[in-house]
Design an enzyme around this catalytic site. Structure first.
Site, PDB file in Angstrom:
ATOM      1  N   GLY A  10       0.823  -1.198   0.000  1.00  0.00           N
ATOM      2  CA  GLY A  10       0.000   0.000   0.000  1.00  0.00           C
ATOM      3  C   GLY A  10       0.857   1.247   0.000  1.00  0.00           C
ATOM      4  O   GLY A  10       2.085   1.190   0.108  1.00  0.00           O
ATOM      5  N   GLN A  11       0.211   2.398  -0.112  1.00  0.00           N
ATOM      6  CA  GLN A  11       0.956   3.659  -0.170  1.00  0.00           C
ATOM      7  C   GLN A  11       1.852   3.842   1.050  1.00  0.00           C
ATOM      8  O   GLN A  11       3.053   4.107   0.924  1.00  0.00           O
ATOM      9  CB  GLN A  11      -0.017   4.851  -0.240  1.00  0.00           C
ATOM     10  N   ASP A  37      -2.791 -12.861   5.244  1.00  0.00           N
ATOM     11  CA  ASP A  37      -4.176 -12.395   5.277  1.00  0.00           C
ATOM     12  C   ASP A  37      -4.508 -12.098   6.737  1.00  0.00           C
ATOM     13  O   ASP A  37      -4.679 -13.014   7.542  1.00  0.00           O
ATOM     14  CB  ASP A  37      -5.098 -13.476   4.712  1.00  0.00           C
ATOM     15  N   ALA A  61      -5.305  -2.229   4.964  1.00  0.00           N
ATOM     16  CA  ALA A  61      -6.640  -1.657   5.153  1.00  0.00           C
ATOM     17  C   ALA A  61      -7.472  -1.825   3.888  1.00  0.00           C
ATOM     18  O   ALA A  61      -6.943  -1.924   2.782  1.00  0.00           O
ATOM     19  CB  ALA A  61      -6.543  -0.173   5.503  1.00  0.00           C
ATOM     20  N   THR A 102      -8.236   6.598  10.294  1.00  0.00           N
ATOM     21  CA  THR A 102      -8.661   7.607   9.326  1.00  0.00           C
ATOM     22  C   THR A 102      -9.415   8.768   9.955  1.00  0.00           C
ATOM     23  O   THR A 102     -10.025   8.625  11.027  1.00  0.00           O
ATOM     24  CB  THR A 102      -9.557   6.948   8.255  1.00  0.00           C
ATOM     25  N   TYR A 126     -17.268   2.640   5.443  1.00  0.00           N
ATOM     26  CA  TYR A 126     -15.806   2.668   5.559  1.00  0.00           C
ATOM     27  C   TYR A 126     -15.398   3.255   6.906  1.00  0.00           C
ATOM     28  O   TYR A 126     -14.603   2.670   7.652  1.00  0.00           O
ATOM     29  CB  TYR A 126     -15.201   3.477   4.419  1.00  0.00           C
ATOM     30  N   LYS A 130     -13.563   1.382  10.123  1.00  0.00           N
ATOM     31  CA  LYS A 130     -12.271   1.827  10.669  1.00  0.00           C
ATOM     32  C   LYS A 130     -12.386   2.142  12.162  1.00  0.00           C
ATOM     33  O   LYS A 130     -11.466   1.847  12.943  1.00  0.00           O
ATOM     34  CB  LYS A 130     -11.772   3.042   9.900  1.00  0.00           C
ATOM     35  N   TRP A 151      -6.522  11.851   3.737  1.00  0.00           N
ATOM     36  CA  TRP A 151      -6.221  12.302   2.390  1.00  0.00           C
ATOM     37  C   TRP A 151      -4.789  11.924   1.975  1.00  0.00           C
ATOM     38  O   TRP A 151      -4.037  12.737   1.429  1.00  0.00           O
ATOM     39  CB  TRP A 151      -6.423  13.816   2.282  1.00  0.00           C
TER      40      TRP A 151
END
Length: 292
Positions: A10-11, A37, A61, A102, A126, A130, A151
């Site tokens: 992921g990022q 997983d 996530a 988040t 979402y 979270k 963001w």
């Protein structure tokens, strides 16, 4: 120090692996979804028991905000059950868990930037998944850091910056929401903040709990888009100007409701760990490196 990172592709995960890999005093095990997983509690316990990390950093996530409205079970499996499994495994070996959450856990009605103790009231599946993940981590492992951010963007991956640049291939006019405000945050800076926290935890800082970390200055999606195109044009990434029309949330309906204000107050993380907010505009200066 032994560190386990989940969601390595992921990022934020990519940035974490890049930064942690440069540290000679760390033994790193970074895994993607195919390798671990996190919704599989048996496998999570097996991996953690075999590797015995001092710190688990959960960067895995489910982030498809709109799809989560229909894929509720999957969103909760990844965002609630997965973090719980990791937190239980961490607690079993007296490890620390750092879990990324988040800004969408908030309703967005506040006129001020949200602090960690403000009431949560997510408006989307979402956001609810979270928040459920935060609560699961808190229940399962007392030695936790929950890091709320918002963001997020990076050179690679699915994010607002790369979406805006991709759309310029087919249009020179875009409608972008101007009445939702938040904090663009560079994923590399999020990873760096986690690195600072990790080092201080290893040195004995026990300031566990919930923290906010995001970018500054606060902007609307529309203003964010304008800055992206301004820099892209100045650096020759774009050959012509893009017209960005400001629209309201009702003008741009989406399956999931977004908070009108998801700005995060980051004073607590500065006080406890000396971490300052991300300068997202400085990160955007390298816009020529972003996917197009």
């Amino acid at each position: 120090m032994r560190i386990l990172v989940t969601g390595k592709n992921g990022q934020i995960g990519r940035c974490l692996v890049e930064q942690l890999s440069t540290m000679s005093d760390i033994t790193l095990l970074a895994l993607d979804r195919d390798q671990l997983d996190i919704t599989d509690s048996i496998n999570v316990n097996k991996v953690v028991a075999e590797f015995i990390p001092n710190i688990i950093i959960n960067a895995a996530a489910y982030t498809a905000v709109d799809k989560a409205e229909k894929e509720r079970e999957l969103a909760y499996a990844v965002n609630r059950d997965g973090p719980y499994n990791l937190a239980v495994a961490a607690n079993n070996i007296n490890a620390i868990i750092i879990h990324i959450s988040t800004d969408y856990v908030f309703a967005g009605y506040s006129v001020a930037a949200y602090v960690e103790t403000d009431d949560t009231e997510p408006q989307s599946e979402y956001g609810r998944s979270k928040l459920a993940g935060e609560q699961a981590v808190e229940r399962a492992c007392s030695r936790h850091i929950i890091l709320r951010t918002g963001w997020a963007f990076a050179e690679q991956g699915h994010n607002f910056v790369n979406t805006m640049l991709r759309l310029t291939k087919t249009t020179d006019t875009l409608d972008v929401v101007a009445d939702q405000f938040g904090s663009p945050t560079y994923a590399g800076d999020i990873a760096n903040a986690i690195m600072i926290i990790t080092k201080q935890l290893a040195d004995g800082n026990q300031a566990y709990g919930v923290y906010h970390y995001s970018g500054f200055p606060y902007v609307s999606w529309h203003a964010f888009a304008e800055k992206i195109f301004e820099l892209a044009l100045a650096q020759g990434v774009l050959k012509q100007s893009i017209q960005v029309n400001p629209v309201t949330t009702p003008d741009y309906p989406t399956p999931a409701k977004r908070p009108a204000n998801s700005r995060l107050n980051c004073q607590k993380i500065n006080q406890e760990f000396g971490i300052v907010q991300s300068d997202w505009q400085a990160a955007l200066v390298r816009i020529g490196q972003y996917s197009r």
